[in-house]
Scaffold this active site. Sequence first.
Site, PDB file in Angstrom:
ATOM      1  N   ASP A 464     -47.271 -84.108 -22.734  1.00  0.00           N
ATOM      2  CA  ASP A 464     -47.052 -82.797 -22.106  1.00  0.00           C
ATOM      3  C   ASP A 464     -47.891 -82.638 -20.835  1.00  0.00           C
ATOM      4  O   ASP A 464     -48.828 -83.411 -20.588  1.00  0.00           O
ATOM      5  CB  ASP A 464     -47.432 -81.707 -23.129  1.00  0.00           C
ATOM      6  CG  ASP A 464     -46.668 -80.415 -22.920  1.00  0.00           C
ATOM      7  OD1 ASP A 464     -46.107 -80.212 -21.831  1.00  0.00           O
ATOM      8  OD2 ASP A 464     -46.647 -79.594 -23.859  1.00  0.00           O
ATOM      9  N   ASP A 534     -38.710 -75.156 -23.119  1.00  0.00           N
ATOM     10  CA  ASP A 534     -39.337 -74.471 -24.260  1.00  0.00           C
ATOM     11  C   ASP A 534     -38.411 -73.387 -24.796  1.00  0.00           C
ATOM     12  O   ASP A 534     -38.670 -72.806 -25.846  1.00  0.00           O
ATOM     13  CB  ASP A 534     -40.656 -73.820 -23.826  1.00  0.00           C
ATOM     14  CG  ASP A 534     -41.792 -74.823 -23.830  1.00  0.00           C
ATOM     15  OD1 ASP A 534     -41.578 -75.971 -24.255  1.00  0.00           O
ATOM     16  OD2 ASP A 534     -42.907 -74.462 -23.393  1.00  0.00           O
TER      17      ASP A 534
HETATM   18  C1  GLA Z   1     -45.839 -76.764 -23.961  1.00  0.00           C
HETATM   19  C2  GLA Z   1     -44.660 -77.478 -24.564  1.00  0.00           C
HETATM   20  C3  GLA Z   1     -44.364 -76.924 -25.928  1.00  0.00           C
HETATM   21  C4  GLA Z   1     -45.580 -77.078 -26.796  1.00  0.00           C
HETATM   22  C5  GLA Z   1     -46.781 -76.417 -26.140  1.00  0.00           C
HETATM   23  C6  GLA Z   1     -48.063 -76.722 -26.890  1.00  0.00           C
HETATM   24  O1  GLA Z   1     -45.516 -75.436 -23.691  1.00  0.00           O
HETATM   25  O2  GLA Z   1     -43.547 -77.396 -23.737  1.00  0.00           O
HETATM   26  O3  GLA Z   1     -43.255 -77.572 -26.512  1.00  0.00           O
HETATM   27  O4  GLA Z   1     -45.823 -78.449 -26.980  1.00  0.00           O
HETATM   28  O5  GLA Z   1     -46.964 -76.853 -24.809  1.00  0.00           O
HETATM   29  O6  GLA Z   1     -49.161 -76.110 -26.333  1.00  0.00           O
END
Ligand code: GLA
Length: 716
Positions: A464, A534
């Site tokens: 990420d 997300d």
């Molecule tokens: C980002 C990712 C999510 C999750 C969060 C965790 O927003 O896109 O899917 O993994 O971080 O903090």
Amino acid sequence: MSISYCKEKKLWILETKNTSYVIGVDEENNLQNVYWGSKLPYIGDYSPADISKGHSSFDFREGFANLEFPAWGGLLYSEPCLKATFSDNVRNLSLKYDDYEIVRNSENVSDESMSELRIDLKDSLSYRLRVRLYFRIYEEFDIIEKYAEVINEGEQPVTLESIQSGAWYLPEGMDYRLTHLIGRWSGETQLRQTFLTEGKKVMESRRGTTSPHANPWFAIDNGKADEDYGSVWFGALAWSGNWKMVFELSSFGQLKITGGINDFDFSWHLKPNCTFTTPVFTAGYTENGFGSASRLMHSYQLKHILPKEHASEFRKVIYNSWEATYFNVNAENQRSLAEKAASIGVEVFVIDDGWFGERNSDRAGLGDWFVNRNKFPDGLAPLIKTVNELGMDFGIWVEPEMVNPDSKLYREHPDWVYHFPGLPRTEARNQLVLNLARDDVKQYIYNFMDKLLGENNIKFIKWDMNRHFTEPGWPEAAAEEQKEIWVRHTLSIYEIVERLKAKYPSVVFESCSGGGGRVDLGILRRMDEFWPSDNTDAFDRLKIQEGFAYAYLPKAMVAWVTDSPNWLNGRKLPLTYRFHSAMMGTLGIGGNLNHWSEEELKTAKEMISLYKEIRPIVQEGNLYRLLSPRTNEVAAVEYTAKDGSEALVFAFLHSSQFGVGSKTLYLKGLESKALYKVEGSDGLTSGAALMKKGLEVNLKGDFDSKLIRIKKVDYI
Ligand code: GLA
């Protein structure tokens, strides 16, 4: 031979299955593109490059030539591919043709379905700068890749101020319509169309990574192409750092498209005997509309872009516990979720953020990549063992490029982040960006990842990146190298992932940046799939997934079924609708299974088992857009198996109005004379009928959906 040289005309003719791309050298030794489009039947059709066109003393020569690699200097006023300053402050280049080589299946061109042409240009004004242009053609997919190397053959360093991957020109005299993807966090890959007028349309990122705001992909047509008909030129850039694409329409009707590393706040100190290599800029052409453009990109990515280790494996069904437990992960709640996940057929169990350091919220812990013993008293091993005993692979989330100021790492190494000494360091999501231009930081990241993967049976990494760059300072570097951080950061990511992949080839990598903030062909050469957003609302996802699939293959498009009402917008959707939406890519589950009823778990189990049957078609078949969620009450997408044996139709109703309960869908890509069995209906139907007379689909109420399987059983 798909690349040939015609000596009399000084032309290189690059031919793919249906297209040709022709390059020539004019009387003044400039390298020009003379044609790009449908393959022409007669070699005499391709005219030699010439420089004679001109208009007035204000506009002549370079202003009209389709220079393959326009360098700034002389009469060039439009966007250059190269701008440089020499050590004596001369800022002028004149790149002229020097040499060429056609390579097929050599050491460097290992791929049999690809051939390569190299053309060398040399600065003719006594400065020893060489530019080597590479053209790789993928015949089967009507796709060409371009990239360039700038080689400093002089005795003094040269400062590169802009170095693009290449330029593309379209036939003159069209109404140029640009199709592109814009977005933002939770609303990525939204399709936009606009006609270009004279001037520049710039798409870019200045954020350190690809970003969700614009995606480095484009398509151009004359405003009349649709899904099935019409000429479409399309392309994408393989770069995950600051990027730029410029669509420049001159007052004389020349459309030039340049693309590459963003020149904003960029410079590169190219030492003597050193080479700078640009990212690859891929482009293609089709006569058969946007649908064909997407399918060519999908097939090309499947065969040539996806990392080899897992390219030919079907992606497994994932469970990710982020939305279920957020930062409250612990051995106990993960084990109970894992048991539920296994019982419905999940194949990879992934724990997300919160498992390490003092990571109880997004305010602390990033950088401290050791297991939080309050949450996992005996480390990860017992959970991994349970997950493996349940028959699943184990996966884990990391955000290696980041640090929270409230962390052990930052307290020990406050100088490891990008910053300008004495100035405040802007935080976003309470975190700062590590300076990956530094070797020690790069090594630190490689080491902790190596340890994590070496000590644990991990088969899946979600990588990420949850903020963009600010204060991009690198105090320790020499003044002339300060602006290299944008490029060095991306190259470091690529290098770390490549090293990890080489050592741990069985690990699948997922690229995430707060959702789809790092979706591009550069990262797709190193990571196996994307987390596109997300936003897990299955209705919103239809548009996000549509835009995504214009450019990228469904196999790399992960989608989870999550809880209803959705956390983002409170929308309630039926479980089958949520499944159908998520089954259009690589299926995952992201809801809190401990809250799902027996009935829901039963449905989930059935849907997952169905997905496993159809995933070869979804992940590797041909995608046809039937009705767009942007413009229709009913959205529908069809996938056909590569061998033609089966088709799938996913159809979604938003909300029915005025008592209308059915919609006719005109299928595509079937064999007219084959007979098909449509699931849920009696008898057989010919391919011709399904395509011309259509398939009536009944959908009722609000948010209804259907997945219909259509199997080929016979011929007329
Ligand atoms: C980002 C990712 C999510 C999750 C969060 C965790 O927003 O896109 O899917 O993994 O971080 O903090």
